[in-house]
Design an enzyme around this catalytic site. Structure first.
Site, PDB file in Angstrom:
ATOM      1  N   CYS A   1     -16.167   2.837   1.685  1.00 37.20           N
ATOM      2  CA  CYS A   1     -15.012   1.964   1.913  1.00 37.20           C
ATOM      3  C   CYS A   1     -14.495   2.049   3.344  1.00 37.20           C
ATOM      4  O   CYS A   1     -13.838   1.127   3.819  1.00 37.20           O
ATOM      5  CB  CYS A   1     -13.904   2.327   0.932  1.00 37.20           C
ATOM      6  SG  CYS A   1     -13.468   4.066   0.982  1.00 37.20           S
TER       7      CYS A   1
ATOM      8  N   ASP B   1     -16.878   8.309  -0.397  1.00 33.37           N
ATOM      9  CA  ASP B   1     -15.565   8.115   0.226  1.00 33.37           C
ATOM     10  C   ASP B   1     -15.155   9.468   0.820  1.00 33.37           C
ATOM     11  O   ASP B   1     -15.795  10.497   0.547  1.00 33.37           O
ATOM     12  CB  ASP B   1     -14.567   7.641  -0.862  1.00 33.37           C
ATOM     13  CG  ASP B   1     -13.197   7.269  -0.310  1.00 33.37           C
ATOM     14  OD1 ASP B   1     -13.024   7.220   0.929  1.00 33.37           O
ATOM     15  OD2 ASP B   1     -12.274   7.037  -1.125  1.00 33.37           O
TER      16      ASP B   1
ATOM     17  N   ARG C   1       0.867  -1.198   0.000  1.00 40.89           N
ATOM     18  CA  ARG C   1       0.000   0.000   0.000  1.00 40.89           C
ATOM     19  C   ARG C   1       0.893   1.234   0.000  1.00 40.89           C
ATOM     20  O   ARG C   1       1.799   1.348   0.820  1.00 40.89           O
ATOM     21  CB  ARG C   1      -0.889   0.055   1.241  1.00 40.89           C
ATOM     22  CG  ARG C   1      -1.477   1.459   1.448  1.00 40.89           C
ATOM     23  CD  ARG C   1      -2.483   1.553   2.545  1.00 40.89           C
ATOM     24  NE  ARG C   1      -3.729   0.936   2.135  1.00 40.89           N
ATOM     25  CZ  ARG C   1      -4.894   1.180   2.731  1.00 40.89           C
ATOM     26  NH1 ARG C   1      -4.968   2.011   3.739  1.00 40.89           N
ATOM     27  NH2 ARG C   1      -5.991   0.583   2.304  1.00 40.89           N
TER      28      ARG C   1
ATOM     29  N   HIS D   1      -7.750   1.063  -5.991  1.00 43.97           N
ATOM     30  CA  HIS D   1      -7.878   0.256  -4.768  1.00 43.97           C
ATOM     31  C   HIS D   1      -8.635  -1.025  -5.150  1.00 43.97           C
ATOM     32  O   HIS D   1      -9.797  -1.202  -4.791  1.00 43.97           O
ATOM     33  CB  HIS D   1      -8.633   1.082  -3.715  1.00 43.97           C
ATOM     34  CG  HIS D   1      -8.510   0.555  -2.324  1.00 43.97           C
ATOM     35  ND1 HIS D   1      -7.726  -0.521  -1.982  1.00 43.97           N
ATOM     36  CD2 HIS D   1      -9.099   0.969  -1.158  1.00 43.97           C
ATOM     37  CE1 HIS D   1      -7.824  -0.748  -0.683  1.00 43.97           C
ATOM     38  NE2 HIS D   1      -8.654   0.132  -0.165  1.00 43.97           N
TER      39      HIS D   1
ATOM     40  N   ARG E   1     -13.885  -7.442   2.780  1.00 45.14           N
ATOM     41  CA  ARG E   1     -12.502  -7.209   2.358  1.00 45.14           C
ATOM     42  C   ARG E   1     -11.664  -8.454   2.629  1.00 45.14           C
ATOM     43  O   ARG E   1     -10.842  -8.865   1.822  1.00 45.14           O
ATOM     44  CB  ARG E   1     -11.878  -6.024   3.124  1.00 45.14           C
ATOM     45  CG  ARG E   1     -12.552  -4.672   2.957  1.00 45.14           C
ATOM     46  CD  ARG E   1     -12.401  -4.145   1.564  1.00 45.14           C
ATOM     47  NE  ARG E   1     -11.013  -4.176   1.103  1.00 45.14           N
ATOM     48  CZ  ARG E   1     -10.037  -3.374   1.540  1.00 45.14           C
ATOM     49  NH1 ARG E   1     -10.293  -2.422   2.408  1.00 45.14           N
ATOM     50  NH2 ARG E   1      -8.802  -3.484   1.074  1.00 45.14           N
TER      51      ARG E   1
ATOM     52  N   GLN F   1     -10.503  -3.371  -2.719  1.00 47.92           N
ATOM     53  CA  GLN F   1     -11.710  -2.713  -2.183  1.00 47.92           C
ATOM     54  C   GLN F   1     -12.902  -2.985  -3.118  1.00 47.92           C
ATOM     55  O   GLN F   1     -13.973  -3.393  -2.668  1.00 47.92           O
ATOM     56  CB  GLN F   1     -11.457  -1.201  -2.071  1.00 47.92           C
ATOM     57  CG  GLN F   1     -12.640  -0.417  -1.559  1.00 47.92           C
ATOM     58  CD  GLN F   1     -12.898  -0.651  -0.073  1.00 47.92           C
ATOM     59  OE1 GLN F   1     -11.984  -0.550   0.736  1.00 47.92           O
ATOM     60  NE2 GLN F   1     -14.120  -0.962   0.290  1.00 47.92           N
TER      61      GLN F   1
HETATM   62  N1   CP Z   1     -11.051   0.720   3.141  1.00 53.89           N
HETATM   63  C1   CP Z   1      -9.763   0.631   3.480  1.00 53.89           C
HETATM   64  O1   CP Z   1      -8.865   0.379   2.662  1.00 53.89           O
HETATM   65  O2   CP Z   1      -9.521   0.835   4.800  1.00 53.89           O
HETATM   66  P1   CP Z   1      -8.103   0.969   5.475  1.00 53.89           P
HETATM   67  O3   CP Z   1      -7.510   2.265   5.020  1.00 53.89           O
HETATM   68  O4   CP Z   1      -8.374   0.929   6.949  1.00 53.89           O
HETATM   69  O5   CP Z   1      -7.254  -0.190   5.033  1.00 53.89           O
HETATM   70  N1  NVA Z   2      -9.672   7.383  -1.006  1.00 53.57           N
HETATM   71  C1  NVA Z   2      -9.267   6.927   0.302  1.00 53.57           C
HETATM   72  C2  NVA Z   2      -9.564   5.480   0.466  1.00 53.57           C
HETATM   73  C3  NVA Z   2      -9.197   4.907   1.804  1.00 53.57           C
HETATM   74  C4  NVA Z   2      -9.531   3.473   1.926  1.00 53.57           C
HETATM   75  C5  NVA Z   2      -7.793   7.202   0.505  1.00 53.57           C
HETATM   76  O1  NVA Z   2      -7.012   6.975  -0.426  1.00 53.57           O
HETATM   77  O2  NVA Z   2      -7.435   7.656   1.584  1.00 53.57           O
END
Ligand code: CP
Ligand code: NVA
Length: 333
Positions: free
Chosen positions: A270, A229, A106, A133, A315, A136
Site C-alpha cells: 500500500c 505493509d 482519516r 482501509h 487509489r 486502499q
Molecule cells: N497507502 C496510503 O494510504 O498511503 P498514505 O498514508 O500516503 O495516504
Molecule cells: N497499516 C498502515 C497503512 C498505511 C497506508 C498504517 O496504518 O500506517
C-alpha cells in the site's frame, strides 16, 4: 444500483455486485483521465478532507479526484483547525456537513468515522482507521484486475502484520470477489476472530477460502499476489519497533519468498514502505536494530513484479469513483 447519499466506511457494507460495479467504473474513470476527457460533473460541489494522521496518497487522491470532478476541496488537520483539540470530531462533522457535500476522514478508532457518518447529513468516506482501509483495498483490486483480467480464483497472500487495517480490508475484499486470501504472519499478530468470522461465510459463498497461517513455506506455489505493509502502523508507539522486528523478520518479502510464489506472481504494497535507508525512520531503526530493509527488500520492491506505483495511481481513480457514485443524484442530470 443506487449509491447516492451512502457513506463509504468499510468494504463489508457493500455487496459483491456493488464492489464489482465500482471497479468497472474506476477503470472507465481511469480511461477518461488518460484520454483527457472532461469529467467535471460537480462544479457546484465542495468537499472537506479531514486528516488526523499523516498521508500522501490518500490526501492527494482525494484532492486530485475532487478537482477532476470539478469540486472545491478543503484540507483540514488538527494543526490547522479546531478539530480534535478544541472541537470534537462529531461537532466538527455537524458543522462541516452544513457547508460541504461530502467529508473524508482519516484517523484512529473506526467509531469516530462511524459517528461522523451518523451525525453528518452528507456522505462520509473512510480514508483509513485503525480497523480498516477500504479505499486502499478498492484501488488494490483494480490493480489486480487490470493485471490478471479476472479476479475470481486468484490467491492473495498478505504477509506480515496480518491484523492491521490494510489486511482487514483486503480480507473482506477478497471474500467478496471470490479471491483466496492467506494471512501469513506470526501468531501474535493474527487477524481478529471477529473479522475472520465475518469474512469466511462470504468467501465460501463466493467459492474462495480464507487461511490463517504462520508458515511462510505454505505459500509456496500458491500465491498470485504477495502483499505486505509496514511493521508498525500510524499511531502505534515507536517503542514497539524492537518487538515487531523480532516477530516479523521471518516474514520479510524477499526474492526467496517471491521465487516460492507462482511464476506469474506480482508484489503489492500500500506504501509508504521501508525498503531502503532513504527515510529518517528507516535510518533511526537502522541505528538501533541494524537492519537496512524491513517488510520488503529493495530488490523485490524495485523488481518488474512490483506494481506498487500502479497501485498508488489507482487509489485516485477508485476514490474518484466512490465520491462520484455517492454524490451523483440521477435527477440532477
Ligand atoms: N497507502 C496510503 O494510504 O498511503 P498514505 O498514508 O500516503 O495516504
Ligand atoms: N497499516 C498502515 C497503512 C498505511 C497506508 C498504517 O496504518 O500506517
Amino acid at each position: 444500483m443506487n449509491f447516492y447519499g451512502k457513506d463509504f466506511l468499510r468494504i463489508l457494507d457493500f455487496s459483491e455486485e456493488e464492489l464489482r460495479y465500482m471497479l468497472a467504473m474506476a477503470a472507465r474513470f481511469k480511461e477518461m483521465k488518460k484520454t483527457g476527457q472532461n469529467h467535471k460533473f460537480f462544479p457546484s460541489k465542495n468537499i472537506a478532507i479531514l486528516f488526523e494522521k499523516t498521508s500522501t496518497r490518500t490526501r492527494c487522491s482525494f484532492e486530485v479526484a475532487g478537482y477532476d470532478l470539478g469540486m472545491g476541496v478543503t484540507f483540514l488537520d488538527p494543526s490547522g483547525s479546531q478539530m480534535g483539540h478544541k472541537e470534537s470530531i462529531a461537532d466538527t462533522a455537524r458543522v462541516l456537513s452544513r457547508l460541504y457535500d461530502g467529508i473524508e476522514y482519516r484517523g484512529f478508532d473506526q467509531k469516530i468515522v462511524d459517528d461522523l457518518a451518523k451525525y453528518s447529513d452528507v456522505p462520509v468516506w473512510n480514508g483509513l482507521t485503525d480497523e480498516c482501509h477500504p479505499t486502499q483495498a478498492l484501488g488494490d483490486f483494480l490493480t489486480i484486475q487490470e493485471h490478471f483480467g479476472e479476479l475470481k480464483g486468484l490467491t492473495l497472500a498478505f504477509v506480515g502484520d496480518t491484523r492491521n487495517n490494510v489486511a482487514n480490508s483486503l480480507m473482506a475484499m477478497s471474500a467478496k470477489m471470490g479471491v483466496n486470501f492467506i494471512a501469513c504472519g506470526p501468531n501474535e499478530l493474527r487477524p481478529s476472530d471477529k473479522i475472520v468470522k465475518k469474512c469466511k461465510p462470504i468467501a465460501e459463498k463466493n467459492g474462495s477460502t480464507i487461511t490463517i497461517t504462520s508458515d511462510v513455506a505454505s505459500l509456496n506455489g500458491k500465491a498470485d499476489v504477495i502483499y505486505t505493509d509496514v511493521w508498525l502502523s500510524l499511531g502505534e508507539p515507536q517503542e514497539k519497533w524492537g518487538e515487531r522486528i523480532e516477530l516479523l523478520k521471518p516474514y520479510q518479502v524477499n526474492s526467496e519468498m517471491m521465487s516460492g510464489a507462482k511464476d506469474t506472481a506480482i508484489f503489492l504494497h500500500c506504501l509508504p514502505s521501508f525498503h531502503d535507508l532513504n527515510t529518517s525512520i528507516a535510518r533511526d531503526v537502522n541505528k538501533v536494530f541494524g537492519i537496512k530493509e524491513m517488510e520488503v527488500t529493495n530488490e523485490v520492491f524495485e523488481s518488474k513484479r512490483s506494481l506498487v506505483f500502479e497501485q498508488a495511481e489507482n487509489r485516485m481513480h477508485t476514490i474518484k469513483t466512490v465520491m462520484f457514485l455517492t454524490l451523483y443524484k440521477k435527477e440532477d442530470k
